[in-house]
Scaffold this motif. Sequence first.
Motif, PDB file in Angstrom:
ATOM      1  N   THR A  49     -35.050  -2.548  10.837  1.00 54.25           N
ATOM      2  CA  THR A  49     -33.873  -2.676   9.968  1.00 54.25           C
ATOM      3  C   THR A  49     -34.179  -3.577   8.774  1.00 54.25           C
ATOM      4  O   THR A  49     -33.833  -3.242   7.634  1.00 54.25           O
ATOM      5  CB  THR A  49     -32.693  -3.246  10.774  1.00 54.25           C
ATOM      6  N   LEU A  53     -33.975  -2.553   4.841  1.00 52.02           N
ATOM      7  CA  LEU A  53     -33.115  -3.290   3.902  1.00 52.02           C
ATOM      8  C   LEU A  53     -33.936  -3.912   2.776  1.00 52.02           C
ATOM      9  O   LEU A  53     -33.490  -3.949   1.627  1.00 52.02           O
ATOM     10  CB  LEU A  53     -32.320  -4.373   4.631  1.00 52.02           C
ATOM     11  N   TYR A  67     -24.422  -7.071   5.089  1.00 49.45           N
ATOM     12  CA  TYR A  67     -25.015  -6.710   6.375  1.00 49.45           C
ATOM     13  C   TYR A  67     -25.556  -7.951   7.078  1.00 49.45           C
ATOM     14  O   TYR A  67     -25.321  -8.162   8.261  1.00 49.45           O
ATOM     15  CB  TYR A  67     -26.131  -5.685   6.159  1.00 49.45           C
ATOM     16  N   LYS A  74     -27.460  -2.856  14.101  1.00 48.95           N
ATOM     17  CA  LYS A  74     -27.240  -1.412  14.168  1.00 48.95           C
ATOM     18  C   LYS A  74     -28.564  -0.704  14.384  1.00 48.95           C
ATOM     19  O   LYS A  74     -29.626  -1.208  14.029  1.00 48.95           O
ATOM     20  CB  LYS A  74     -26.609  -0.903  12.857  1.00 48.95           C
ATOM     21  N   GLU A  78     -27.452   4.432  12.642  1.00 48.11           N
ATOM     22  CA  GLU A  78     -26.192   3.832  12.191  1.00 48.11           C
ATOM     23  C   GLU A  78     -26.354   3.197  10.812  1.00 48.11           C
ATOM     24  O   GLU A  78     -25.471   3.324   9.950  1.00 48.11           O
ATOM     25  CB  GLU A  78     -25.722   2.770  13.189  1.00 48.11           C
ATOM     26  N   LEU A  79     -27.477   2.528  10.586  1.00 51.27           N
ATOM     27  CA  LEU A  79     -27.763   1.947   9.273  1.00 51.27           C
ATOM     28  C   LEU A  79     -27.838   3.032   8.216  1.00 51.27           C
ATOM     29  O   LEU A  79     -27.330   2.876   7.104  1.00 51.27           O
ATOM     30  CB  LEU A  79     -29.072   1.151   9.320  1.00 51.27           C
ATOM     31  N   HIS A  80     -28.453   4.153   8.593  1.00 52.89           N
ATOM     32  CA  HIS A  80     -28.568   5.288   7.677  1.00 52.89           C
ATOM     33  C   HIS A  80     -27.181   5.773   7.241  1.00 52.89           C
ATOM     34  O   HIS A  80     -26.929   5.996   6.046  1.00 52.89           O
ATOM     35  CB  HIS A  80     -29.356   6.407   8.366  1.00 52.89           C
ATOM     36  N   LEU A  83     -25.605   3.254   4.894  1.00 51.93           N
ATOM     37  CA  LEU A  83     -26.210   3.295   3.558  1.00 51.93           C
ATOM     38  C   LEU A  83     -25.749   4.520   2.782  1.00 51.93           C
ATOM     39  O   LEU A  83     -25.562   4.447   1.560  1.00 51.93           O
ATOM     40  CB  LEU A  83     -27.737   3.267   3.670  1.00 51.93           C
TER      41      LEU A  83
END
Length: 174
Positions: A49, A53, A67, A74, A78-80, A83
Amino acid sequence: MQERFETVKNLHSCKMTEGASVSPHVLNMKGYVDQLDRHRFPISQELATNLILNSLPDSYSQFVMNYNMNNMEKSISELHLMLKTAEQNIKKPSSNMLMIQKGKGMKKKGKGKARVAKGVATPVAKPVEQVKPQPAPASKHPKEKEANCHLCHAPGHWFRNCKHYLEDLKKKKG
């Protein structure tokens, strides 16, 4: 061993360009993370992650700050999604914006004419109104009677006392 090194190198060198879509970038980086896992070199979810980032351009700095401040943990999927949602809210650079490149269209010192970069609009001079000479008001300064106004070229007053100049000042203020 060499493949693992190349994969780590590629993962660390990933940088998303400003204005590019975030989805292919994140999927590319997820592919490298999965490839490391297949080489028996798994990296933690937190490190993956942080690498993603860190690879984002400056336009995502607000997202990254939020974040990290909210201590979110995440998965990459989930991060995708987060974003992709943030990408919709980030203002894209306008195509109407004039981009100026250093050194192009600049006037050279010395001989020669100034060059103008292609596609750059040049300012057009507005026609100047012809001013008729007017009799000047009486002046307190003795040399003012001998001088000519630089605006209307009438003798007997200076530019600062010219009726036309003073009228223009009033129009601009009012």
